[in-house]
Design an enzyme around this catalytic site. Structure first.
Site, short mmCIF file in Angstrom:
data_model
loop_
_atom_site.label_atom_id
_atom_site.label_comp_id
_atom_site.label_asym_id
_atom_site.label_seq_id
_atom_site.Cartn_x
_atom_site.Cartn_y
_atom_site.Cartn_z
N GLU A 68 20.56 7.34 46.27
CA GLU A 68 21.37 7.86 45.16
C GLU A 68 21.94 9.25 45.45
O GLU A 68 23.02 9.59 44.96
CB GLU A 68 20.52 7.90 43.87
CG GLU A 68 20.17 6.53 43.31
CD GLU A 68 18.91 5.93 43.91
OE1 GLU A 68 18.49 4.85 43.44
OE2 GLU A 68 18.33 6.54 44.85
N PHE A 130 7.45 1.95 32.81
CA PHE A 130 7.78 1.85 34.23
C PHE A 130 9.18 2.41 34.49
O PHE A 130 10.14 2.06 33.83
CB PHE A 130 7.72 0.38 34.68
CG PHE A 130 8.10 0.18 36.12
CD1 PHE A 130 7.31 0.67 37.14
CD2 PHE A 130 9.28 -0.48 36.44
CE1 PHE A 130 7.67 0.50 38.47
CE2 PHE A 130 9.64 -0.67 37.77
CZ PHE A 130 8.83 -0.17 38.79
N GLN A 131 9.28 3.32 35.45
CA GLN A 131 10.51 3.99 35.85
C GLN A 131 11.18 4.72 34.68
O GLN A 131 12.40 4.83 34.61
CB GLN A 131 11.49 3.01 36.50
CG GLN A 131 11.01 2.52 37.86
CD GLN A 131 12.06 1.79 38.66
OE1 GLN A 131 12.98 1.19 38.10
NE2 GLN A 131 11.93 1.82 39.98
N LYS A 180 18.49 0.36 28.14
CA LYS A 180 18.76 -1.03 28.52
C LYS A 180 19.17 -1.88 27.31
O LYS A 180 20.05 -2.74 27.41
CB LYS A 180 17.54 -1.62 29.21
CG LYS A 180 17.84 -2.93 29.96
CD LYS A 180 16.70 -3.32 30.88
CE LYS A 180 17.05 -4.55 31.70
NZ LYS A 180 15.96 -4.92 32.64
N MET A 494 20.86 28.00 61.73
CA MET A 494 21.05 29.18 60.89
C MET A 494 19.72 29.86 60.59
O MET A 494 19.62 31.10 60.58
CB MET A 494 21.76 28.81 59.58
CG MET A 494 22.18 30.02 58.75
SD MET A 494 23.29 31.14 59.63
CE MET A 494 24.85 30.28 59.45
#
Length: 579
Positions: A68, A130-131, A180, A494
């Site tokens: 993502e 969940f999630q 959902k 760097m």
């Protein structure tokens, strides 16, 4: 959360309602906002939207990324190059939290991005389902606006508001979190109305003509005026207005990292890049000018160095669309609020004919010093090992400044920003404010979809490439013709430079071992080559650029080369080091 405060003109004609799902309403909204490309990754909580997307495959191009974070960086690259809004789909929980770095990057760099995340059923919110994560509170500090939809009837207005806020005023990322049940819910859809006004949101401050007049008076009286321009010029589509402004009285102008390409690199009044690794002349002359004119930039610490020693001799004029940036870091004599597309012409019209050619020449004298001490040796080295600068020099010769260049973060980024040629606006894409390693490759993928007719070159270090190299799979599957140029110095360069200069060369965990990048690319069916000899450089770059498809070129460069000039942290821009 407060209800939406969208005020729109009501259509008095009767509209026949049709019953559709919340998921379909999302996709219809995107079509109405002229979205044609979405970067995303499916999951359980956003599955209804993906199910609806199955029927929209001919209208909406969906690019399946491999992470993502890759989706949002690709959306940023797409937005930066195309001038459109980048759009991202992600699921709940880890899918949404994987967007946070990109949201923070887009926020600080003013990239218009709309992220649509799935969420657990509304009835499960707060139960540690969940999630389930509280994505609204997590992303509030790194979004311009966010909103959670729990009822499908809210979807059209919420998305309309999202696009309006993301695109207007100072652009930025917006996140819409849709439960959902709202995605599955059927409701009476009355069509989509774009948002054009929100009662509590004023994207542009009122232009005050008295400040325009005061600014013009200061500039007309100035003996040593100096213009600093940033990405606000690009976002405001004010490139021609900037040119007219500086050309009217021969004003020297320097770019921030984010402002690069707003003015062609070869323009006679372009005197270089500002900042920690910027050019010598614009940094030194910041503390010599008598009027400092900042256009669409925010006086970041990498530009100013020590604030208590920054341009204290100058009267500062600050043109910005975001009033919060005025006087935030540098005290101004005259604030000019508004979109620089509108304010620059008003200011230009009041300028009296003048010629600051002698003042500009002082910049050129300092430029000669930098060429002698730094630039010549970097672009034309006599060492056995190649330098990053000479790679960029040859790339310039082959692309003639017409390529879109994305970079990752580190030494290669500063070298590319210093030496790459830009003929056209929106051709430099880098992570400026957040400095996100891993940005370069996914941003290049997005940039290619934003301008597929252009050559897109991703210049990346060996460290940053390993943070998002999984996006090679996105290239493999969808065919983005991105040219990947890895400048490999076998260090986190760097950090190593700072450890050398400020920590007695105590190299603590900066020597990084890398895989065979060419073999990795070939595992994704992407052609590639590795070179370590100067004699092979031009031929290898020609092969990369001419290849019909994605290509990876790894160039081995000097291990302990440093990027100079440099304004050390905690010092004044006047104390810039040439070596």
């Amino acid at each position: 959360m407060n209800t939406l405060e969208i005020n729109e003109q009501k259509d008095t004609r009767s509209v026949e309602a049709i019953e559709i799902s919340g998921s379909k309403a999302v996709l219809e909204a995107l079509l109405q906002e002229n979205v044609d490309t979405v970067f995303g990754y499916p999951g359980g909580a956003i599955m209804p939207i993906y199910d609806a997307l199955y029927d929209y495959s001919e209208k909406l191009k969906h690019i399946l990324v491999r992470h993502e974070q890759g989706a949002i960086h690709a959306a940023q690259g797409f937005a930066r190059v195309s001038g459109k809004t980048g759009v991202v789909f992600a699921t709940s929980g880890p899918g949404a939290t994987n967007l946070v770095t990109g949201l923070a990057d887009a926020m600080i760099d003013s990239n218009p991005v709309v992220c649509i995340t799935g969420q657990v059923y509304a009835s499960l919110l707060g139960t540690d389902a969940f999630q389930e994560t509280d994505v609204i509170n997590i992303t509030t500090p790194v979004t311009k606006w966010n909103y959670q939809v729990t009822d499908a009837t809210e979807i059209p207005e919420a998305i309309a508001k999202a696009f309006y806020i993301a695109n207007t005023g100072r652009p930025g990322p917006v996140l819409i979190d849709i439960t959902k049940n709202a995605q599955l819910q059927l409701f009476d859809y009355l069509g989509y109305k774009k948002c054009t006004h929100i009662r509590s949101y004023r994207p542009e401050p009122e232009i005050r003509k008295e400040y325009i007049e005061k600014a013009a008076q200061l500039i007309n009286q100035a003996k040593k005026p100096f213009v600093l321009f940033g990405q606000g010029v690009i976002l405001g589509k004010a490139e021609e207005e900037l040119k007219s402004f500086i050309e009217k009285i021969n004003l020297p102008a320097a770019a921030t990292v984010m402002g690069l390409s707003a003015l062609p690199t070869h323009h006679k009044l372009h005197v270089g890049m500002l900042g920690m690794h910027g050019n010598y002349a614009p940094n030194v002359m910041t503390n010599e000018c008598d009027v400092l004119i900042a256009v669409g930039m925010r006086f970041d610490d990498r530009v100013t160095g020590r604030l208590d020693k920054y341009a204290k001799q100058a009267k500062v004029i600050h043109l910005d669309i975001d009033p919060a940036e005025i006087d935030k870091n540098v005290k101004t004599a005259v604030p000019v609020w508004g979109d620089c597309k509108k304010t620059l012409p008003l200011l230009t019209a009041l300028l009296k004919e003048n010629d600051h050619s002698e003042w500009v020449e002082k910049f050129r004298e300092l430029e000669k010093e930098e060429i002698k001490e730094v630039i010549h040796n970097e672009l034309n080295p006599n060492t056995d090992a190649m330098t990053m600068g000479e790679v960029i020099r040859v790339l310039n010769e082959l692309t003639n400044g017409e390529a879109i260049i994305t970079t990752d973060v580190g030494q290669h980024q500063m070298v590319a920003c210093r030496y790459a040629r830009y003929n056209r606006s929106k051709s430099s894409v880098t992570s400026g404010g957040l400095g996100t390693m891993g940005f370069g490759l996914p941003a290049a993928i997005g940039a290619w979809y934003g301008a597929p007719e252009k050559t897109v070159v991703a210049i990346i270090g060996d460290g940053g490439f390993q943070m998002t190299l999984q996006e090679l799979g996105t290239i493999m599957q969808f065919g983005a013709k991105v040219k990947i140029l890895i400048l490999n110095n076998e260090f986190l360069g760097m950090v190593r430079q700072w450890q050398q200069l400020f920590h007695d060369r105590r190299y603590s965990f900066v020597n990084i071992t890398s895989p065979d990048f060419v073999a990795v690319a070939k595992g994704y069916y992407i052609e590639g080559e590795k070179i370590s000899e100067r004699k092979d450089l031009k031929t290898a770059l020609e092969k990369m650029l001419s290849h019909n498809g994605a290509y990876l070129l790894e160039v081995m460069v000097g291990k302990e080369n440093n990027v100079f000039p440099m304004v050390a942290q905690g010092t004044s821009v006047s104390e810039i080091r040439l070596k």
